[in-house]
Design a protein around this motif. Structure first.
Motif, PDB file in Angstrom:
ATOM      1  N   ASP A 161       0.820  -1.211   0.000  1.00  0.00           N
ATOM      2  CA  ASP A 161       0.000   0.000   0.000  1.00  0.00           C
ATOM      3  C   ASP A 161       0.852   1.259   0.000  1.00  0.00           C
ATOM      4  OD1 ASP A 161      -2.347  -1.405  -0.106  1.00  0.00           O
ATOM      5  OD2 ASP A 161      -2.753  -1.302   2.045  1.00  0.00           O
ATOM      6  N   ALA A 162       1.974   1.234   0.720  1.00  0.00           N
ATOM      7  CA  ALA A 162       2.850   2.406   0.765  1.00  0.00           C
ATOM      8  C   ALA A 162       3.389   2.730  -0.621  1.00  0.00           C
ATOM      9  CB  ALA A 162       3.995   2.164   1.740  1.00  0.00           C
ATOM     10  N   VAL A 163       3.842   1.709  -1.350  1.00  0.00           N
ATOM     11  CA  VAL A 163       4.374   1.924  -2.697  1.00  0.00           C
ATOM     12  C   VAL A 163       3.254   2.374  -3.639  1.00  0.00           C
ATOM     13  CG1 VAL A 163       5.488   0.824  -4.671  1.00  0.00           C
ATOM     14  CG2 VAL A 163       6.256   0.286  -2.347  1.00  0.00           C
ATOM     15  N   LEU A 164       2.097   1.739  -3.530  1.00  0.00           N
ATOM     16  CA  LEU A 164       0.973   2.066  -4.412  1.00  0.00           C
ATOM     17  C   LEU A 164       0.521   3.510  -4.208  1.00  0.00           C
ATOM     18  CD1 LEU A 164      -0.886   0.778  -6.540  1.00  0.00           C
ATOM     19  CD2 LEU A 164      -2.427   0.151  -4.662  1.00  0.00           C
ATOM     20  N   ARG A 165       0.418   3.951  -2.953  1.00  0.00           N
ATOM     21  CA  ARG A 165      -0.016   5.324  -2.678  1.00  0.00           C
ATOM     22  C   ARG A 165       0.985   6.355  -3.193  1.00  0.00           C
ATOM     23  NH1 ARG A 165      -2.279   5.379   3.584  1.00  0.00           N
ATOM     24  NH2 ARG A 165      -3.724   3.600   3.392  1.00  0.00           N
ATOM     25  N   ALA A 166       2.272   6.055  -3.029  1.00  0.00           N
ATOM     26  CA  ALA A 166       3.295   7.040  -3.380  1.00  0.00           C
ATOM     27  C   ALA A 166       3.609   7.064  -4.865  1.00  0.00           C
ATOM     28  CB  ALA A 166       4.573   6.771  -2.592  1.00  0.00           C
ATOM     29  N   THR A 167       3.414   5.927  -5.563  1.00  0.00           N
ATOM     30  CA  THR A 167       3.900   5.836  -6.942  1.00  0.00           C
ATOM     31  C   THR A 167       2.852   5.360  -7.945  1.00  0.00           C
ATOM     32  OG1 THR A 167       4.613   3.520  -6.791  1.00  0.00           O
ATOM     33  CG2 THR A 167       6.168   5.202  -6.009  1.00  0.00           C
ATOM     34  N   GLY A 168       1.783   4.733  -7.474  1.00  0.00           N
ATOM     35  CA  GLY A 168       0.828   4.122  -8.386  1.00  0.00           C
ATOM     36  C   GLY A 168       1.255   2.763  -8.896  1.00  0.00           C
ATOM     37  N   VAL A 169       2.404   2.257  -8.437  1.00  0.00           N
ATOM     38  CA  VAL A 169       2.916   0.964  -8.880  1.00  0.00           C
ATOM     39  C   VAL A 169       2.477  -0.110  -7.886  1.00  0.00           C
ATOM     40  CG1 VAL A 169       4.988  -0.412  -9.316  1.00  0.00           C
ATOM     41  CG2 VAL A 169       4.900   1.985 -10.040  1.00  0.00           C
ATOM     42  N   ASP A 170       1.879  -1.187  -8.388  1.00  0.00           N
ATOM     43  CA  ASP A 170       1.449  -2.299  -7.544  1.00  0.00           C
ATOM     44  C   ASP A 170       2.499  -3.401  -7.627  1.00  0.00           C
ATOM     45  OD1 ASP A 170       0.247  -4.460  -6.293  1.00  0.00           O
ATOM     46  OD2 ASP A 170      -1.743  -4.056  -7.125  1.00  0.00           O
TER      47      ASP A 170
END
Length: 334
Positions: A161-170
């Motif tokens: 979730d941290a990566v997804l929120r900051a970058t849009g990358v799953d």
């Protein structure tokens, strides 16, 4: 001579240690001391130990390398395996070459372990300890945010979730090195010659995620990809992630902990992989600690975490450099 800021930090440090000891004693933890000088250091690929050669001057022992410990983890887990209850330690640890605004090659660590617990329990204990420390160590002081660590409960955020929120990358979708590299570079992340998932992930994480963590309140980052499990167990029911946790505050990493791995065969395999990686990186390759591996198989289900106290003190006092909280920082000799 130390300056006024460093003397102020010395007083804050005294209050910090006293508050932590009060908290852990009240929670039933025993304070222990383990050796600083050890025969076998940890195997983390990107940490180098200081070597100190033992030269016998009596008829006991043979000349051999010893090392200043990079963490008391192995020794404390041996105590857990022998039936100890909850344990904590405040000690100096040593990591060769680590000098920056937030690193000193000799620094102070809080490390603690609770048997019959998982990473959720150890997060709760750390949250309580730092809230107590925040109230005590900043009494009468003015800093950037003296009440910061008292803002409980701390946030819990999965790595995904941290990566997804900051970058849009799953990272569940882009779950291999080439795919993640393509996704990272598409949003402007520089990945250099990194090819495998872990190396690409750290470029993405350091450039776009880490510096935004834990500004409203401290944040526990949980559930790391299984390839980054280190000494943690994989999550039951979802073995794609490990029960590993790191604490962040104002973009700074403060702690690293686990629901501990208790499978000695799996632990041996991971250490052998780390040996191989150290060899490929051109770093010293340390022997396996067989007493530690024996202890892993005898440990009860446990959780533990290591906390950098100099960085905690930096945040409590609102200073930007680790040298401001040390009476004799490393820049005196490097």
């Amino acid at each position: 001579m130390p300056n006024l800021s460093q003397w102020r930090a010395a007083r804050g440090r005294q209050a910090l240690y006293s508050a932590l000891r009060r908290f852990f004693a009240a929670e039933g933890y025993l304070e222990v001391e383990t050796p600083l000088l050890i025969p076998t250091p940890g195997m983390e690929p990107h940490i180098n130990a200081f070597e100190a050669r033992f030269v016998p001057e009596t008829n006991v022992g043979v000349e051999r390398p010893l090392y200043l410990h990079t963490s008391p983890e192995y020794a404390m887990k041996r105590l857990l395996a022998d039936g100890a209850g909850p344990l904590f330690q405040l000690c100096k640890v040593f990591r060769n070459g680590e000098v920056s605004t937030t690193h000193n090659p000799e620094f102070t660590m809080l490390e603690f372990y609770r048997p019959q617990a998982d990473y959720h329990a150890i997060m709760a204990d750390l949250e309580g300890a730092l809230a107590e420390a925040g109230r005590s160590a900043t009494e009468g002081e003015t800093g950037a945010d003296p009440a910061f660590f008292t803002r409980t409960p701390y946030a819990r955020l999965t790595v995904r979730d941290a990566v997804l929120r900051a970058t849009g990358v799953d990272i569940r979708v882009h779950s291999d090195g080439p795919s993640l590299k393509q996704a990272a570079e598409a949003i402007g992340v520089r990945t250099g010659d990194a090819e495998n998932f872990d190396d690409v992930f750290f470029h993405l994480f350091l450039q776009r995620v880490e510096t935004g963590l834990g500004f409203d309140r401290p944040t526990f980052l949980i559930e790391y990809p299984a390839s980054m499990a280190a000494l943690s167990r994989l999550k039951p029911g979802d073995t794609a992630v490990a029960e590993r946790v790191e604490l962040y505050a104002k973009g700074l990493e403060l702690a690293n902990g686990f629901s501990e791995l208790t499978d000695p065969a799996e632990q041996r395999a991971r250490l052998l992989e780390e040996q191989d990686l150290r060899r490929r990186l051109g770093r010293s390759v340390y022997a396996l600690d067989e007493r530690f591996l024996d202890a892993v198989g005898r440990m009860p289900p446990s959780a533990g975490i290591a906390v950098g106290l100099d960085r905690i003190l930096m945040l409590l006092l609102g200073v930007q450099r680790i040298s401001e909280v040390l009476l004799f920082p490393a820049h005196e000799f490097v």
